[in-house]
Scaffold this motif. Structure first.
Motif, PDB file in Angstrom:
ATOM      1  N   ARG A 302       0.820  -1.218   0.000  1.00  0.00           N
ATOM      2  CA  ARG A 302       0.000   0.000   0.000  1.00  0.00           C
ATOM      3  C   ARG A 302       0.852   1.266   0.000  1.00  0.00           C
ATOM      4  O   ARG A 302       0.309   2.379   0.027  1.00  0.00           O
ATOM      5  N   SER A 303       2.157   1.121  -0.018  1.00  0.00           N
ATOM      6  CA  SER A 303       3.047   2.280   0.056  1.00  0.00           C
ATOM      7  C   SER A 303       3.202   2.937  -1.313  1.00  0.00           C
ATOM      8  O   SER A 303       3.294   2.257  -2.336  1.00  0.00           O
ATOM      9  N   GLY A 341       3.589   5.275   3.742  1.00  0.00           N
ATOM     10  CA  GLY A 341       4.666   4.321   3.969  1.00  0.00           C
ATOM     11  C   GLY A 341       4.462   3.429   5.170  1.00  0.00           C
ATOM     12  O   GLY A 341       3.645   3.706   6.062  1.00  0.00           O
ATOM     13  N   ASP A 342       5.258   2.356   5.179  1.00  0.00           N
ATOM     14  CA  ASP A 342       5.323   1.440   6.319  1.00  0.00           C
ATOM     15  C   ASP A 342       6.440   1.941   7.224  1.00  0.00           C
ATOM     16  O   ASP A 342       7.619   1.677   6.987  1.00  0.00           O
ATOM     17  N   ILE A 343       6.071   2.685   8.255  1.00  0.00           N
ATOM     18  CA  ILE A 343       7.059   3.407   9.049  1.00  0.00           C
ATOM     19  C   ILE A 343       7.786   2.491  10.024  1.00  0.00           C
ATOM     20  O   ILE A 343       8.973   2.688  10.310  1.00  0.00           O
ATOM     21  N   GLU A 365       1.793   2.639  10.259  1.00  0.00           N
ATOM     22  CA  GLU A 365       1.563   2.873   8.828  1.00  0.00           C
ATOM     23  C   GLU A 365       0.893   4.238   8.706  1.00  0.00           C
ATOM     24  O   GLU A 365      -0.173   4.461   9.289  1.00  0.00           O
ATOM     25  N   SER A 366       1.517   5.149   8.001  1.00  0.00           N
ATOM     26  CA  SER A 366       0.997   6.515   7.987  1.00  0.00           C
ATOM     27  C   SER A 366       1.217   7.164   6.628  1.00  0.00           C
ATOM     28  O   SER A 366       1.923   6.633   5.763  1.00  0.00           O
ATOM     29  N   ALA A 367       0.590   8.316   6.470  1.00  0.00           N
ATOM     30  CA  ALA A 367       0.729   9.097   5.240  1.00  0.00           C
ATOM     31  C   ALA A 367       0.675  10.575   5.588  1.00  0.00           C
ATOM     32  O   ALA A 367      -0.002  10.982   6.540  1.00  0.00           O
ATOM     33  N   GLY A 416      -5.192  -1.951   6.888  1.00  0.00           N
ATOM     34  CA  GLY A 416      -4.914  -0.568   6.490  1.00  0.00           C
ATOM     35  C   GLY A 416      -6.089   0.365   6.664  1.00  0.00           C
ATOM     36  O   GLY A 416      -6.152   1.412   6.011  1.00  0.00           O
ATOM     37  N   ALA A 417      -7.016   0.038   7.549  1.00  0.00           N
ATOM     38  CA  ALA A 417      -8.164   0.907   7.799  1.00  0.00           C
ATOM     39  C   ALA A 417      -7.705   2.203   8.469  1.00  0.00           C
ATOM     40  O   ALA A 417      -6.842   2.203   9.350  1.00  0.00           O
TER      41      ALA A 417
END
Length: 752
Positions: A302-303, A341-343, A365-367, A416-417
């Motif tokens: 999902r990144s 990204g997958d932090i 996991e953040s954006a 990824g909700a």
């Protein structure tokens, strides 16, 4: 007064050995020249370099400040592997760049001064000026370099002519402008990892004597080359990027010119690749068995990273014909980005097995994105000669920026909700009046003095509406910092001989207040007050050995009041801005270019920087599992006496090009190497969060036909395949990211 005397004494002491070496070399050169009685010629003389560090064209040797210039040829070589702007790191004295965002959002450091903040609203003390337009937002600073005529690195405060947020210096980029002759170039390369780099330009007269144009373009591509062991797919490391620039130069009369510049770039690729527990506990070494082309992440699929930036400017110049010239630069810039990204750099969590690699205390996991951004600037300058001995520049500057930032958090374990959201909005208004004058009381002496008044105002608001940790919404939080300041520059340049000059410079720089509003994991915002810096510099610029060698050296000492620093992460996983009461830096820099024999060109640079935080009351949170070497009390590390983050003591670089004439061209070999010493990533010192000495090298060999009309080359970047940490994430595990791997490639280039 005692501090000033101590500062100048230390600066003079650091320079004295270099001055002695330069004078001794000149004496030797004069003796050798008298014995050989041979004149320098075009093949063995170092060419002069014209720069615009004073906002007017001048010989670099006559500009009284420490600076470096990277010419078009060297820039093309180090960019041949499709690298982004970070390729400039350690290529000149006292300059490094890094990024936790990947190919965008570069974080520059000059003389150890920079900012580790990764917020899209971050303020930096190194300004980017692209075709005479300041680029404030960090996303704008990631615009790719193509069809560039020259890069100038101005070290030390540039507050008089370049303004706010330049206490550390300026990176100045000048593209090739439309010319009176038709011409251009095209190049294409293919390298390891499916890397493609293609660029070109064409320009010349459109209407003879009145209208000229130039169109430039760039395309870069790399395949996904990193295998995700979590799902067995290659799904990271790749990118597609393109950029275009169009310019029209209109000269209706001999006195009036108007240059219109339009540019756009687009990036679609991977964000920075974070790797969980990459650092061996208790050391600064990467864990055994590390594979750069493998990760194990549950959110990699999902990144993504999307960036669009568009802008334009109108540069008007009118020559009144009596030595007086009026310049107006009106510019607009817009950026839009979203990076997901997958932090945490791994999969699962200790409470949701399986998990790894190593300890994953919680998934992250953040954006972050810029859904809206606008920048408008206007600068007006008047330059002329008040008398035959006095040259002046006076002007005014206006800056406006509006930026919206959205931050998202996702529940990786729930597919990824969305489980967290915060927003920021900031408007910045700034205006300035400035003036500078050069006075030549004698043919050999030039005195310069400049002054700038700047007024800044920011209106900021932010809120968290959905908390990933179950906290209630924050409501709207606001901050409205205002400040003003007077920056100055005073220098004296003395021409000792026709080929040697010495200068002394005192300058003050200023950085406007900054605001940090990342609220996903917190409920407060932080504001850093304005930062001021006083710099003292002595330098020597010279041509030696019948112009076979250009040697420029400088020694400097600076003191910062209210240094803006960023406390990143820690056990609370929360960023905040701080002001360190004082910071200090001192050192020296040397730039060399030589043509010792025909067909051989050498360049070299070296710098030493000592930096130190000076605030006995400055503390910050620390990581939970790393080994902190600072004094710790109550979970807080004392930072007094620590070096600045990402501030290597030593930087060195060298390039060498040798050509062997053959037929109507030449076979050539080019190599370049850069070195930077150990750096620490955060404000506190630990055994893990640092990177040891790093060396990277490149090579290029090929054949150039008729002065570069055609060129075919084989090249390599990072040819030793060095693996080094470039940065880290201050989570509860030892997460970091590394440099790019070795690439080999071929390139074909033509000029017309």
């Amino acid at each position: 007064m005692s501090n000033t005397i101590r500062t100048w004494g230390r600066t003079a002491g650091a320079l004295s050995a270099l001055l002695f070496a330069g004078c001794a070399s000149q004496a030797f050169a004069a003796t050798a020249a008298a014995q050989a009685s041979t004149d320098a010629n075009a093949d063995t003389a170092v060419a002069p370099v014209t720069v615009t560090a004073t906002r007017e064209a001048a010989d670099m040797q006559s500009v009284p400040l420490a600076m470096s210039a990277i010419n078009k040829q060297n820039l093309e070589v180090i960019a041949s592997g499709g690298d982004d702007i970070r390729m400039l790191s350690s290529r000149v004295p006292s300059l490094t760049l890094e990024s936790s965002f990947g190919r965008t959002f570069p974080r520059p450091y000059i003389r150890g001064l920079g900012n580790t903040d990764f917020d899209l609203n971050a303020s930096q003390p190194v300004s980017f000026v692209y075709d005479d337009v300041v680029l404030e937002n960090p996303i704008l600073k990631g615009i790719p370099l193509f069809d560039i005529d020259q890069v100038e690195v101005l070290r030390g405060p540039q507050g008089t002519l370049f303004g706010r947020n330049t206490p550390a210096g300026v990176l100045k980029f000048d593209s090739v402008k439309p010319g009176k002759d038709f011409g251009g170039y095209a190049s294409a390369s293919y390298a390891s990892l499916g890397t493609v780099n293609a660029e070109g330009a064409v320009g010349g007269p459109i209407t003879d004597g009145v209208l000229y144009g130039r169109l430039s373009g760039l395309y870069q591509h790399r395949n996904d080359w990193i295998t995700n062991d979590f799902d067995g797919k290659k799904e990271a490391g790749g990118y597609d990027e393109y950029a275009v620039r169009g310019q029209l130069l209109w000269t209706p009369t001999s006195n009036l010119s108007a240059l219109l510049n339009f540019h756009h770039m687009h990036l679609n690729g991977s964000p920075q690749i974070f790797r969980a527990n990459i650092i061996q506990s208790g050391t600064d070494q990467i864990v055994a068995g590390f594979q750069r082309d493998h990760i194990a992440q549950d959110a990699a699929s999902r990144s993504f990273q999307h960036v669009n930036a568009t802008g334009g400017s109108v540069n008007l110049n009118y020559d009144f014909g009596n030595g007086m010239k009026l310049t107006s630069i009106t510019a607009y810039e817009h950026a839009h980005t979203l990076s997901h990204g997958d932090i945490d750099g791994g999969f699962g969590a200790v409470f949701a097995p399986p998990s790894g690699p190593g300890l994953i205390p919680f998934p992250s996991e953040s954006a972050d994105g810029l859904p809206k951004h606008h920048q408008i600037t206007e600068e007006i300058r008047l330059a002329g000669d008040a008398t035959p001995q006095i040259h002046y520049q006076v002007g005014a500057f206006y800056f406006y920026e509006s930026v919206n930032i959205n931050s998202f958090d996702y529940n990786t374990l729930a597919g990824g909700a969305l489980d967290g959201f915060a927003w920021q909005h900031q408007t910045t208004k700034s205006w300035a009046l400035f003036g500078t004058a050069n006075y030549k009381p004698t043919d050999n002496l030039t005195l310069t003095a400049g002054l700038r008044y700047t007024n800044d105002q920011k209106n900021f608001e932010a809120a968290q509406t959905l908390s990933p940790i179950g906290a209630p919404p924050t409501g709207i939080l606001r901050a409205n910092p205002k400040s003003d300041d007077v920056s100055f520059n005073v220098s004296a340049d003395y021409q000792i001989t026709g080929d040697i000059s010495a200068y002394a410079r005192i300058a003050k720089g200023y950085r406007a207040p900054s605001i940090q509003g990342r609220l996903l994991f917190g409920s407060t915002i932080s504001v850093a007050n304005k930062e001021t810096l006083y710099s003292y510099e002595l330098g020597l610029k010279s041509y030696l050995f019948d112009h076979r060698l250009r040697a420029n050296i400088a020694a400097f000492d600076y003191e910062v009041d209210n240094l803006q620093v960023t406390a990143v992460g820690g056990g609370a996983n929360f960023n905040r801005l701080l002001n360190a009461k004082h910071a200090q830096g001192y050192g020296f820099e040397a730039d060399l270019e030589a043509k010792p024999i025909e067909h051989l060109v050498l360049t070299s640079g070296i710098s030493y920087n000592h930096t130190e935080l000076q605030d006995p009351n400055l503390t910050t949170q620390i990581c939970n599992i790393c080994h902190v070497t600072d004094p710790v009390s109550g979970g807080l590390a004392s930072l007094n006496g620590n070096p600045l983050p990402n501030a290597p003591q030593w930087i060195a670089s060298i390039t060498a090009r040798y050509g062997v004439p053959y037929g109507d061209g030449e076979f050539f070999a080019f190599t370049d190497w850069s070195y930077r010493s150990r750096v620490s990533f955060f404000l506190y010192q630990s055994q893990e969060f640092q990177s040891p000495n790093r060396v990277e090298g490149g090579i290029r060999v090929g054949y150039s036909y008729k002065g570069g009309k055609w060129e075919a080359a084989f090249f390599g970047r990072n040819i030793t395949n060095d693996v080094s940490l470039e940065g880290a994430i201050d989570f509860d595990n030892l997460t970091g990211f590394v440099n790019d791997p070795r690439t080999w490639g071929v390139e074909l280039r033509t000029k017309f």
